[in-house]
Design a protein around this motif. Sequence first.
Motif, PDB file in Angstrom:
ATOM      1  N   SER A  60       0.797  -1.222   0.000  1.00  0.00           N
ATOM      2  CA  SER A  60       0.000   0.000   0.000  1.00  0.00           C
ATOM      3  C   SER A  60       0.830   1.273   0.000  1.00  0.00           C
ATOM      4  O   SER A  60       0.289   2.357  -0.204  1.00  0.00           O
ATOM      5  CB  SER A  60      -0.913   0.011   1.232  1.00  0.00           C
ATOM      6  N   ARG A  61       2.147   1.161   0.280  1.00  0.00           N
ATOM      7  CA  ARG A  61       3.037   2.318   0.447  1.00  0.00           C
ATOM      8  C   ARG A  61       2.610   3.199   1.625  1.00  0.00           C
ATOM      9  O   ARG A  61       2.830   4.415   1.638  1.00  0.00           O
ATOM     10  CB  ARG A  61       3.111   3.137  -0.849  1.00  0.00           C
ATOM     11  N   PHE A  62       1.993   2.564   2.604  1.00  0.00           N
ATOM     12  CA  PHE A  62       1.594   3.253   3.827  1.00  0.00           C
ATOM     13  C   PHE A  62       2.789   3.292   4.785  1.00  0.00           C
ATOM     14  O   PHE A  62       3.405   2.262   5.061  1.00  0.00           O
ATOM     15  CB  PHE A  62       0.411   2.526   4.466  1.00  0.00           C
ATOM     16  N   ILE A  90       3.248  15.363  10.451  1.00  0.00           N
ATOM     17  CA  ILE A  90       2.321  16.006   9.517  1.00  0.00           C
ATOM     18  C   ILE A  90       2.527  15.463   8.113  1.00  0.00           C
ATOM     19  O   ILE A  90       1.563  15.154   7.393  1.00  0.00           O
ATOM     20  CB  ILE A  90       2.515  17.534   9.545  1.00  0.00           C
ATOM     21  N   TRP A  91       3.798  15.329   7.719  1.00  0.00           N
ATOM     22  CA  TRP A  91       4.099  14.824   6.372  1.00  0.00           C
ATOM     23  C   TRP A  91       3.624  13.384   6.212  1.00  0.00           C
ATOM     24  O   TRP A  91       3.093  13.016   5.164  1.00  0.00           O
ATOM     25  CB  TRP A  91       5.610  14.902   6.127  1.00  0.00           C
ATOM     26  N   ARG A  92       3.809  12.581   7.246  1.00  0.00           N
ATOM     27  CA  ARG A  92       3.397  11.178   7.176  1.00  0.00           C
ATOM     28  C   ARG A  92       1.891  11.047   6.992  1.00  0.00           C
ATOM     29  O   ARG A  92       1.421  10.230   6.192  1.00  0.00           O
ATOM     30  CB  ARG A  92       3.843  10.472   8.458  1.00  0.00           C
ATOM     31  N   GLU A  93       1.116  11.849   7.709  1.00  0.00           N
ATOM     32  CA  GLU A  93      -0.342  11.787   7.560  1.00  0.00           C
ATOM     33  C   GLU A  93      -0.774  12.302   6.192  1.00  0.00           C
ATOM     34  O   GLU A  93      -1.728  11.776   5.595  1.00  0.00           O
ATOM     35  CB  GLU A  93      -1.001  12.597   8.669  1.00  0.00           C
ATOM     36  N   ALA A  94      -0.076  13.311   5.687  1.00  0.00           N
ATOM     37  CA  ALA A  94      -0.390  13.808   4.344  1.00  0.00           C
ATOM     38  C   ALA A  94      -0.031  12.771   3.285  1.00  0.00           C
ATOM     39  O   ALA A  94      -0.772  12.572   2.318  1.00  0.00           O
ATOM     40  CB  ALA A  94       0.362  15.118   4.089  1.00  0.00           C
ATOM     41  N   TRP A  95       1.103  12.106   3.467  1.00  0.00           N
ATOM     42  CA  TRP A  95       1.516  11.064   2.520  1.00  0.00           C
ATOM     43  C   TRP A  95       0.495   9.928   2.481  1.00  0.00           C
ATOM     44  O   TRP A  95       0.206   9.373   1.419  1.00  0.00           O
ATOM     45  CB  TRP A  95       2.886  10.529   2.912  1.00  0.00           C
ATOM     46  N   ALA A  96      -0.066   9.577   3.635  1.00  0.00           N
ATOM     47  CA  ALA A  96      -1.025   8.476   3.698  1.00  0.00           C
ATOM     48  C   ALA A  96      -2.283   8.781   2.904  1.00  0.00           C
ATOM     49  O   ALA A  96      -2.966   7.853   2.457  1.00  0.00           O
ATOM     50  CB  ALA A  96      -1.384   8.175   5.153  1.00  0.00           C
ATOM     51  N   ARG A  97      -2.590  10.053   2.694  1.00  0.00           N
ATOM     52  CA  ARG A  97      -3.836  10.422   2.025  1.00  0.00           C
ATOM     53  C   ARG A  97      -3.623  10.967   0.614  1.00  0.00           C
ATOM     54  O   ARG A  97      -4.592  11.318  -0.049  1.00  0.00           O
ATOM     55  CB  ARG A  97      -4.585  11.452   2.861  1.00  0.00           C
ATOM     56  N   HIS A  98      -2.384  11.036   0.150  1.00  0.00           N
ATOM     57  CA  HIS A  98      -2.167  11.556  -1.201  1.00  0.00           C
ATOM     58  C   HIS A  98      -2.424  10.457  -2.222  1.00  0.00           C
ATOM     59  O   HIS A  98      -2.273   9.280  -1.951  1.00  0.00           O
ATOM     60  CB  HIS A  98      -0.749  12.128  -1.333  1.00  0.00           C
ATOM     61  N   ARG A  99      -2.816  10.851  -3.421  1.00  0.00           N
ATOM     62  CA  ARG A  99      -3.223   9.901  -4.447  1.00  0.00           C
ATOM     63  C   ARG A  99      -2.002   9.331  -5.147  1.00  0.00           C
ATOM     64  O   ARG A  99      -1.107  10.064  -5.565  1.00  0.00           O
ATOM     65  CB  ARG A  99      -4.136  10.583  -5.467  1.00  0.00           C
ATOM     66  N   SER A 128      -5.053   6.010  -2.555  1.00  0.00           N
ATOM     67  CA  SER A 128      -4.094   6.545  -1.592  1.00  0.00           C
ATOM     68  C   SER A 128      -3.583   5.416  -0.703  1.00  0.00           C
ATOM     69  O   SER A 128      -4.242   4.382  -0.557  1.00  0.00           O
ATOM     70  CB  SER A 128      -4.752   7.629  -0.733  1.00  0.00           C
ATOM     71  N   PRO A 129      -2.415   5.574  -0.058  1.00  0.00           N
ATOM     72  CA  PRO A 129      -1.892   4.521   0.814  1.00  0.00           C
ATOM     73  C   PRO A 129      -2.847   4.124   1.933  1.00  0.00           C
ATOM     74  O   PRO A 129      -3.005   2.933   2.231  1.00  0.00           O
ATOM     75  CB  PRO A 129      -0.594   5.131   1.360  1.00  0.00           C
ATOM     76  N   ILE A 130      -3.509   5.097   2.570  1.00  0.00           N
ATOM     77  CA  ILE A 130      -4.394   4.772   3.696  1.00  0.00           C
ATOM     78  C   ILE A 130      -5.613   4.006   3.201  1.00  0.00           C
ATOM     79  O   ILE A 130      -6.096   3.074   3.879  1.00  0.00           O
ATOM     80  CB  ILE A 130      -4.824   6.065   4.447  1.00  0.00           C
ATOM     81  N   ARG A 131      -6.107   4.319   2.008  1.00  0.00           N
ATOM     82  CA  ARG A 131      -7.258   3.595   1.477  1.00  0.00           C
ATOM     83  C   ARG A 131      -6.884   2.160   1.128  1.00  0.00           C
ATOM     84  O   ARG A 131      -7.643   1.225   1.408  1.00  0.00           O
ATOM     85  CB  ARG A 131      -7.799   4.327   0.258  1.00  0.00           C
TER      86      ARG A 131
END
Length: 412
Positions: A247-249, A371-380, A387-390
């Motif tokens: 997932s690249r999470f 902050i960057w990690r949470e943004a990375w998890a939601r970027h397409r 996205s990684p989190i999805r």
Amino acid sequence: MSVKAGLVTVTSGNLCMKTSLIKVASAGNRTCFEISLIMVTFGRLLSMKTDWFNQGDLGKSVVFEDWFMKMISDEMMKLRIVCISYGTVRPEKYTSLRNKAGAPKFIIPKEILNNLLEDGFLISDIANLLSVSERTIYRRMDEYGVFYRHCRWRFRRLNYKCNYRVPFCRETLLRQILVKTNVKVQRSRLREILHHVDDNGIQDRRAGRLKRRVYNVQGVNHLWHIDTNHKLVRWNFIIAGGIDGFSRFTTFLKCIENNKAETVASCFLEGVNEFGLPLRVRSDKGMENSKVADFMIERRGANRGSMIVGKSVHNQRIERLWRDVFDGVLAYYYVLFYFMEDEGLLDPLDEIHMYSLHHVFMPKINEKLCIWREAWARHRLRTAKSSPIRLWLAGQMNNPIGTQNGCFLDST
């Protein structure tokens, strides 16, 4: 080999995948058509291999199998990503005591709906994951009063946030960083600002696109990639990180002050306690990973690839992540610390200076990394169209690995 509403099975020698799939057999469904096309191709190729084997042409069969395994790697990864977005269990239903007429309603709690929407799931994705119709999701949103609004920010304020806070981030990741700071802006306005701030950089990056090889792993929490980053090692700042291969999470990302095995292991265990124990871990041959290797072999067993080691250049997922981490977080401090040295404000050989630097900037760096990690998890992700989190949440909902009943042991 078949495509059904409920189960897809693909088998080829040592290749086996069983993935839950709901509603893909509906008429006119584009997803069903794509999967059916892949499965038909697989069937024809496998029948060719079987014919050669029965005719006794083993050499041609072996060569064909090698070519076949390389060729289908891309299609298998696409198939896994498509299948993982479909749920296996529908929500429970209930009937109102006041009005017993009509069909029972699906129980979809407001918290779950809010969390999925905040994590970037589309309405169609939520419907597929919960095995209900899109109209049902829209009705629950109307009942709970759940909706999105974009904030109207002035051009100058957005320009300041983009240029000052994260000057090296790009469009997709920058948008998610702004969301974490309660700023929701349309993509068109954000793109206009970035062209105004760094138009030359955008044109250079557009000309330097590369065609990357296909990465293939079976599912979520099947393989983690871990490593340490030394871009700020001149000032004794080490970044320890781990990323899920499928997932690249980002499972853990933390700034530490040394590269000892105990420190790296503690960061790894924090990720395990939060996201579960992976089946396997991939790292380089550095001694800082020895404690992680001991832990994985103890928990998952020996002689099964619980800890995979090799060259850093082949540790693909985490090495690619470091570039984005540097652009998004570390580049700012890299330039700042060198500037402080040039101005005579910082001496990396002075213990007092280094202690003061760590006391002031260690929390700041970790805050920016969070902050960057949470943004990375939601970027397409362009290749996965998600996205990684999805991807991670869908994988854990359909096939949980390492998180069952609060324990970290799972079958291999």
